[in-house]
Write a protein that holds these residues in place. Structure first.
Motif, PDB file in Angstrom:
ATOM      1  N   ILE A   1       0.908 -28.409  23.840  1.00  0.00           N
ATOM      2  CA  ILE A   1       0.983 -27.209  22.995  1.00  0.00           C
ATOM      3  C   ILE A   1      -0.235 -26.316  23.238  1.00  0.00           C
ATOM      4  CG2 ILE A   1       0.922 -26.388  20.607  1.00  0.00           C
ATOM      5  CD1 ILE A   1       2.546 -28.880  19.829  1.00  0.00           C
ATOM      6  N   LYS A   2      -1.411 -26.929  23.271  1.00  0.00           N
ATOM      7  CA  LYS A   2      -2.636 -26.148  23.510  1.00  0.00           C
ATOM      8  C   LYS A   2      -2.613 -25.483  24.884  1.00  0.00           C
ATOM      9  CE  LYS A   2      -5.507 -29.249  20.691  1.00  0.00           C
ATOM     10  NZ  LYS A   2      -6.581 -30.269  20.761  1.00  0.00           N
ATOM     11  N   GLN A   3      -1.968 -26.136  25.833  1.00  0.00           N
ATOM     12  CA  GLN A   3      -1.933 -25.619  27.196  1.00  0.00           C
ATOM     13  C   GLN A   3      -1.099 -24.342  27.290  1.00  0.00           C
ATOM     14  OE1 GLN A   3      -1.217 -28.829  29.904  1.00  0.00           O
ATOM     15  NE2 GLN A   3      -0.853 -27.489  31.645  1.00  0.00           N
ATOM     16  N   VAL A   4      -0.051 -24.231  26.483  1.00  0.00           N
ATOM     17  CA  VAL A   4       0.837 -23.068  26.529  1.00  0.00           C
ATOM     18  C   VAL A   4       0.404 -22.004  25.524  1.00  0.00           C
ATOM     19  CG1 VAL A   4       3.213 -22.265  26.220  1.00  0.00           C
ATOM     20  CG2 VAL A   4       2.753 -24.466  27.340  1.00  0.00           C
ATOM     21  N   PHE A   5       0.056 -22.432  24.319  1.00  0.00           N
ATOM     22  CA  PHE A   5      -0.313 -21.484  23.261  1.00  0.00           C
ATOM     23  C   PHE A   5      -1.838 -21.506  23.089  1.00  0.00           C
ATOM     24  CE2 PHE A   5       4.122 -22.285  22.482  1.00  0.00           C
ATOM     25  CZ  PHE A   5       4.609 -21.029  22.139  1.00  0.00           C
TER      26      PHE A   5
ATOM     27  N   ASP B   1      -2.803 -17.151  18.832  1.00  0.00           N
ATOM     28  CA  ASP B   1      -1.905 -18.303  18.724  1.00  0.00           C
ATOM     29  C   ASP B   1      -2.498 -19.329  17.763  1.00  0.00           C
ATOM     30  OD1 ASP B   1      -0.321 -17.094  20.604  1.00  0.00           O
ATOM     31  OD2 ASP B   1      -1.041 -18.291  22.291  1.00  0.00           O
ATOM     32  N   TYR B   2      -1.712 -19.780  16.798  1.00  0.00           N
ATOM     33  CA  TYR B   2      -2.147 -20.786  15.834  1.00  0.00           C
ATOM     34  C   TYR B   2      -1.168 -21.969  15.895  1.00  0.00           C
ATOM     35  CZ  TYR B   2      -5.079 -17.106  13.869  1.00  0.00           C
ATOM     36  OH  TYR B   2      -6.018 -16.112  13.698  1.00  0.00           O
ATOM     37  N   THR B   3      -1.715 -23.169  15.911  1.00  0.00           N
ATOM     38  CA  THR B   3      -0.888 -24.373  15.992  1.00  0.00           C
ATOM     39  C   THR B   3      -1.338 -25.376  14.937  1.00  0.00           C
ATOM     40  OG1 THR B   3      -2.353 -25.311  17.672  1.00  0.00           O
ATOM     41  CG2 THR B   3      -0.461 -24.051  18.459  1.00  0.00           C
ATOM     42  N   ALA B   4      -0.389 -26.138  14.417  1.00  0.00           N
ATOM     43  CA  ALA B   4      -0.729 -27.116  13.379  1.00  0.00           C
ATOM     44  C   ALA B   4       0.301 -28.251  13.405  1.00  0.00           C
ATOM     45  CB  ALA B   4      -0.766 -26.456  12.005  1.00  0.00           C
ATOM     46  N   ARG B   5      -0.168 -29.411  12.981  1.00  0.00           N
ATOM     47  CA  ARG B   5       0.746 -30.539  12.768  1.00  0.00           C
ATOM     48  C   ARG B   5       1.279 -30.411  11.349  1.00  0.00           C
ATOM     49  NH1 ARG B   5      -0.754 -36.999  12.805  1.00  0.00           N
ATOM     50  NH2 ARG B   5       1.401 -37.790  12.712  1.00  0.00           N
ATOM     51  N   TYR B   6       2.600 -30.206  11.261  1.00  0.00           N
ATOM     52  CA  TYR B   6       3.214 -29.920   9.972  1.00  0.00           C
ATOM     53  C   TYR B   6       3.445 -31.195   9.174  1.00  0.00           C
ATOM     54  CZ  TYR B   6       6.022 -27.091   6.775  1.00  0.00           C
ATOM     55  OH  TYR B   6       6.494 -26.425   5.675  1.00  0.00           O
TER      56      TYR B   6
ATOM     57  N   GLY C   1       4.135 -35.785  10.272  1.00  0.00           N
ATOM     58  CA  GLY C   1       4.812 -36.754  11.132  1.00  0.00           C
ATOM     59  C   GLY C   1       4.836 -36.278  12.566  1.00  0.00           C
ATOM     60  N   GLU C   2       6.061 -36.181  13.139  1.00  0.00           N
ATOM     61  CA  GLU C   2       6.202 -35.718  14.520  1.00  0.00           C
ATOM     62  C   GLU C   2       6.632 -34.256  14.574  1.00  0.00           C
ATOM     63  OE1 GLU C   2      10.187 -37.648  13.396  1.00  0.00           O
ATOM     64  OE2 GLU C   2       8.060 -37.870  12.948  1.00  0.00           O
ATOM     65  N   GLU C   3       6.409 -33.515  13.499  1.00  0.00           N
ATOM     66  CA  GLU C   3       6.804 -32.113  13.414  1.00  0.00           C
ATOM     67  C   GLU C   3       5.568 -31.221  13.514  1.00  0.00           C
ATOM     68  OE1 GLU C   3      10.439 -30.010  11.046  1.00  0.00           O
ATOM     69  OE2 GLU C   3       8.971 -31.099   9.852  1.00  0.00           O
ATOM     70  N   PHE C   4       5.680 -30.171  14.335  1.00  0.00           N
ATOM     71  CA  PHE C   4       4.577 -29.248  14.563  1.00  0.00           C
ATOM     72  C   PHE C   4       5.055 -27.829  14.291  1.00  0.00           C
ATOM     73  CE2 PHE C   4       3.754 -33.015  16.953  1.00  0.00           C
ATOM     74  CZ  PHE C   4       2.368 -33.188  16.952  1.00  0.00           C
ATOM     75  N   VAL C   5       4.100 -26.925  14.020  1.00  0.00           N
ATOM     76  CA  VAL C   5       4.429 -25.518  13.785  1.00  0.00           C
ATOM     77  C   VAL C   5       3.497 -24.654  14.618  1.00  0.00           C
ATOM     78  CG1 VAL C   5       2.920 -25.357  11.750  1.00  0.00           C
ATOM     79  CG2 VAL C   5       4.768 -23.717  12.039  1.00  0.00           C
ATOM     80  N   ILE C   6       4.060 -23.604  15.188  1.00  0.00           N
ATOM     81  CA  ILE C   6       3.309 -22.634  15.992  1.00  0.00           C
ATOM     82  C   ILE C   6       3.578 -21.263  15.398  1.00  0.00           C
ATOM     83  CG2 ILE C   6       2.991 -21.647  18.297  1.00  0.00           C
ATOM     84  CD1 ILE C   6       4.395 -24.272  19.333  1.00  0.00           C
ATOM     85  N   PHE C   7       2.553 -20.491  15.166  1.00  0.00           N
ATOM     86  CA  PHE C   7       2.730 -19.121  14.661  1.00  0.00           C
ATOM     87  C   PHE C   7       1.732 -18.207  15.341  1.00  0.00           C
ATOM     88  CE2 PHE C   7       0.172 -21.653  11.870  1.00  0.00           C
ATOM     89  CZ  PHE C   7      -0.864 -20.851  11.390  1.00  0.00           C
TER      90      PHE C   7
END
Length: 970
Positions: free
Chosen positions: A865-869, A874-879, A881-887
């Motif tokens: 995720i960090k490699q692309v966003f 770009d903001y990324t977070a672990r929402y 469990g195995e679910e993530f959110v990118i905004f």
């Protein structure tokens, strides 16, 4: 000793070596020379080609540099006028000529490339004065049309019986339209838009292309003489290799942004010392002019404008805290000089002002112009001002230079409205003002017969440069402001400028229109007042009304009085009183004309009241430990204080007989009794209660309920003054819902404008100095401990918003940053994307390889995720469990699907290795892109992204799905 044969052999080898070296050098020079090509370009054809700081610049130069990079040619530019360049090309002194159009005659001796650009002839109009029809030439006959002198299509236009006005230069043609001297102009599209944008005329727009019997389009090509076919082939190959998207982007860059590159977001990071400096500053008092539309002005009680939006963007970038101080320029500059202001937002540079301010870079340049009632008068140089009375704003940066020229014929005004009223009433002959601000006041004051007579240009004064002025003791802040200004992208600047200066300006010129439908008797009454209405006000009854230290009315009533003054075109003379009884007596005795804010319960036979125009909600106050109440019935058998004069005192007593209502003389007394326990609750109004709690510093009392009765306020006049009562009633009837909402908003803004009470300041400073001296010793000993504590706090703050396993943001980070980014997108009118990502069959991974392997997979996914966003926006977070959110922020040119698809492919194609085992991972992604506005719900966007994720799962996983409303949203 060496033998003679050996020496001869060595000499021969050296000779051969030298020949080889010389041959290589000669070959290199020959190859380099063969790649050098001379190109003739025009020196005065903005924005296509011109000399900028001794270097050729422009759209065509950028195209040539692109061709050079693709063909490995080296271009040497020969710059001159078109006749000079064209003649040298025909003589064979120049290899290539640029910006040349094909013709059958020229084709006999030249080889042309395919066109790389078409310059269209268009008609440009003022967005505030749009034309009815521009589709056909004959549709222009009702208008005055500006054209370039001796332009090739002029004879065709003259045959159409148009009213044409010729100008010698394109910049003068654009000015003529901006100043209203013509109704429209005809010229090349990109050039006209470039010149309009550069001059700050964002209200000018292209109305459409003009059909000129086939001569409305001019093709731009490169050409060589026919004896250079190989060079022609290289040039053609280079042009054909240029991507169409690159050319389109280049056109927009030069047309809209002066050639600047267009990053969506610049990289911005304050250094650690700069961040520390901002933290120690605390809130900054920033001065903003109250009447300088569209750059800063009060509207509905809040300060708005281009300068305000620039300031807000700086706050977003730097984290600066700001307290706006809104007033006239003369007061603001005085407070900056006295050190009472930290920053002044609308400030132009001058040598004299360097003694009181450190200046930021320019964030906007405004053309200054002359406004006159004489349609035939034009300004060309200072001699045109001889014998004229000239008005300017007091303290403007060019005041002294202008006074040196015209002396006592120069008149200064504290506020802009008075200055333009002086022009309307023939007290002055011309007004000098910034073009957008002057147009605002001409429209706001409904002035007719006022014209722009030319641009004000003196040596050293070519436009009003807007900067931030910082008081000298905060000099490092100027560098921080510059850093933030440079980080505002051209697109962000354009959005802000178009909002306030473009055709969709954020200003409403009709918020306070003059009062209409007045009878002849009422008009005569107002005329007899000599432009002055006497207002009785309590000088210390905040937040309802008060008179501040500068003698101005403040509080809730100030908004209604200001609106009354504007709509009746009257000056308000304040008559201060100690209390309401004194105001009523003064009114009944004729010492004042109006009480602007009076409760309906205070009615007497000597006064006449208008209908109510404003209500204050009544609330119940209680101690902090008391629970909230839904009804007054919950206060049975308790003592409840009520302010004397409350309209609903008697109805309360009859409706709630089990409650003991206690009359209270003042709100302060009631709060003290509530604190001491003498009262169980207190009924008050919401604004007055908030003000009193803040003034007294009371922290253990809060609002615990609502009372179904309100204070209603009216205006009062003498009972026999039916004429004035009728005028005021018409004024109140004309108030809109927005006007009524602005009454309380105005109080909130005015509160920030109050000056410092220096007696208290000196007391506080003295006490603080003693405390500092006592603590110096202890501060030194605690320095090391504080440093360690700060480091620990910083680490703790980082950990509090960081997911420990993946290093991405955690749920707390998402909750904080997602709403903040949504609000930022609303302010900047920018697009936003939110994507929900879930690992496919992750339970199977845990069951097969174990939970440790599962954690390793989540870390692997976070790396992808960090490699692309990885952009700044770009903001990324672990929402969870195995679910993530990118905004992230975005614009319509970005393909958000492709970015998410890139991430999906990266995860699928990469190998997640764990203890010698390869774990195959795939992800499903649901994406929603939208353009948020004030009514947008960020949670709704999340739900749409989540729905798209569910759809991706149901359709087979390992895919990216866009929300169904995606295309519509963008």
């Amino acid at each position: 000793m060496k033998r003679r044969g050996d020496q001869k052999h060595s000499s021969s080898l050296l000779t051969v070596f030298l020949f080889v070296i010389l041959g290589l050098i000669s070959f290199s020079l020959s190859a380099n020379t063969s790649n050098r090509v001379s190109v003739g370009v025009v020196a005065d054809n903005e924005p296509y080609s011109w000399m900028n700081a001794s270097q050729p610049s422009g759209f065509s130069i950028d195209v040539l540099e692109k061709v050079a990079s693709l063909t490995e040619l080296t271009f040497e530019y020969r710059v001159g006028s078109w006749p000079e360049v064209y003649s040298a090309f025909l003589r064979g002194e120049i290899d290539v000529i640029d910006e040349i159009s094909w013709s059958e005659e020229r084709a006999n001796s030249m080889l042309f490339t395919e066109p790389y650009h078409y310059r269209n002839t268009v008609i440009m109009q003022d967005s505030n004065r749009r034309l009815d029809s521009v589709q056909r030439i004959d549709g222009l006959r009702p208008y005055r049309i500006g054209i370039l002198k001796d332009i090739y299509y002029a004879p065709l236009l003259y045959t159409q019986n148009l009213e044409l006005v010729e100008y010698d230069l394109l910049p003068n043609l654009v000015r003529a339209l901006a100043f209203g001297w013509v109704d429209a102009i005809i010229g090349p599209d990109v050039t006209l838009q470039f010149l309009a944008q550069r001059a700050g005329f964002r209200h000018l727009e292209v109305a459409g292309a003009l059909s000129l019997d086939g001569v409305q389009q001019e093709d731009f090509r490169l050409a060589v003489l026919k004896d250079k076919p190989e060079l022609h082939a290289k040039l053609e190959s280079g042009l054909q290799s240029i991507e169409p998207e690159w050319l389109a982007d280049l056109t927009v860059r030069w047309q809209e942004y002066g050639g600047k590159h267009l990053p969506l977001q610049t990289s911005f990071q304050l250094s650690q010392p700069e961040q520390d400096y901002i933290r120690q500053l605390g809130p900054l008092r920033v001065g903003l002019m109250r009447d300088y539309a569209p750059f800063s002005f009060l509207d509905g009680g809040s300060v708005q404008g281009l300068s305000v939006d620039i300031l807000k963007r700086i706050q977003d970038l730097t984290g600066l805290q700001v307290i706006p101080v809104v007033d006239q320029w003369s007061s603001l500059i005085m407070w900056l000089e006295a050190g009472e202001l930290d920053v002044l937002a609308n400030m132009s540079f001058s040598e004299e002002r360097q003694a009181i301010a450190r200046f930021s870079d320019v964030y906007y340049i405004i053309p200054n112009v002359f406004f006159s009632k004489d349609l035939d008068w034009r300004y060309t140089d200072p001699s045109d001002l001889e014998g004229l009375r000239v008005a300017i704003g007091s303290g403007i940066y060019y005041e002294q230079a202008l006074r040196d020229i015209i002396g006592d014929s120069l008149f200064t005004y504290v506020d802009q409205a008075s200055m333009f009223n002086a022009l309307a009433n023939n007290h002055v002959d011309v007004v000098i003002a910034a073009l957008p601000n002057g147009n605002h006041w001409v429209s706001q004051l409904r002035l007719t017969g006022v014209y722009v007579a030319g641009e004000f240009i003196l040596e050293g004064f070519t436009g009003e440069d807007l900067r931030f002025g910082v008081k000298p003791s905060l000099a490092p802040l100027a560098d921080i402001l510059n850093k933030a200004l440079n980080a505002i992208t051209p697109i962000e600047q354009s959005v802000i400028q178009n909002r306030w200066l473009g055709s969709q300006s954020g200003i409403s010129y009709s918020s306070n229109p003059p009062l209409e439908n007045l009878t002849d008797e009422e008009l005569d009454y107002l005329s007899a007042l000599d432009k002055t209405l006497r207002i009785c006000v309590n000088q210390n009854q905040m937040p309802l009304e008060a008179i501040d230290q500068r003698g101005r009315l403040t509080g809730i009533s100030s908004s209604i009085v200001e609106s009354l003054s504007e709509r009746l075109n009257l000056r308000m003379m304040l008559f201060p009183t100690q209390n309401r009884s004194e105001s009523m007596q003064a009114l009944s005795e004729g010492r004042c004309d109006v009480i602007p804010m009076m409760s309906e319960t205070e009615h007497t036979e000597k006064l006449a009241l208008t209908r109510s125009y404003y209500s204050l909600p009544a609330v119940v106050l209680g101690r902090i430990e008391v629970p909230f109440i839904n009804s007054l019935n919950e206060l049975t058998n308790q003592r409840v204080g009520v302010l004397e004069g409350f309209v609903a005192f008697d109805p309360l007593v009859s409706r709630y007989p089990t409650i003991t209502f206690v009359p209270i003389a003042t709100e302060t007394d009631g709060l003290r009794q509530l604190q001491s326990g003498n009262l169980n609750a207190l009924i008050s109004s919401l604004p007055t209660a908030s003000h009193s709690l803040q003034e007294l510093g009371v922290a253990d009392i809060r609002v615990i309920g609502r009372v179904p009765f309100d204070w209603n306020f009216t205006m009062a006049v003498q009972v026999e003054n039916d004429v004035l009562l009728g005028i005021l009633q018409k004024f109140i009837d004309s108030l809109t819902d927005e006007d009524r909402r602005g009454i309380e908003n105005a109080w909130r803004t005015v509160k920030l404008e109050e000056s410092m009470d220096w007696s208290w300041v000196w007391r506080i400073v003295t006490i603080a100095l003693l405390i500092v001296l006592m603590l110096v010793y202890w501060n030194r000993r605690l320095g090391a401990l504080n440093a360690k504590l700060a480091l620990a706090n910083e680490k703790l703050a980082f950990l509090s918003v960081t997911d420990e396993l993946t290093g991405l943001g955690n749920r707390a980070f998402f909750d904080r940053e997602y709403n903040r980014l949504h609000q930022l997108a609303v302010r900047q009118q920018q697009g936003m994307m939110v994507a929900m990502l879930d690992v496919d069959h992750f339970k199977r991974v845990n069951d097969t390889f174990g939970h440790v392997a599962g954690d390793h997979c989540l870390q692997f996914l976070a790396t992808c995720i960090k490699q692309v966003f990885k952009r700044d926006t770009d903001y990324t977070a672990r929402y969870g469990g195995e679910e993530f959110v990118i905004f992230t922020l975005m614009d319509a040119s970005q393909n958000i699907y492709e970015r998410c698809e890139t991430l999906r492919q990266l995860v699928e194609e990469s190998q997640c290795e764990f203890e010698g085992q390869t774990i195959v991972l795939t992800v499903s992604i649901g994406v929603h892109g939208y353009c948020p506005n004030l009514s947008s719900d960020p949670e709704h966007a999340m739900r749409l992204a989540d729905a798209a994720l569910y759809k991706a799962k149901s359709e087979g996983r390992n895919r990216v799905v866009m929300s169904e409303t995606e295309q519509k949203a963008l």
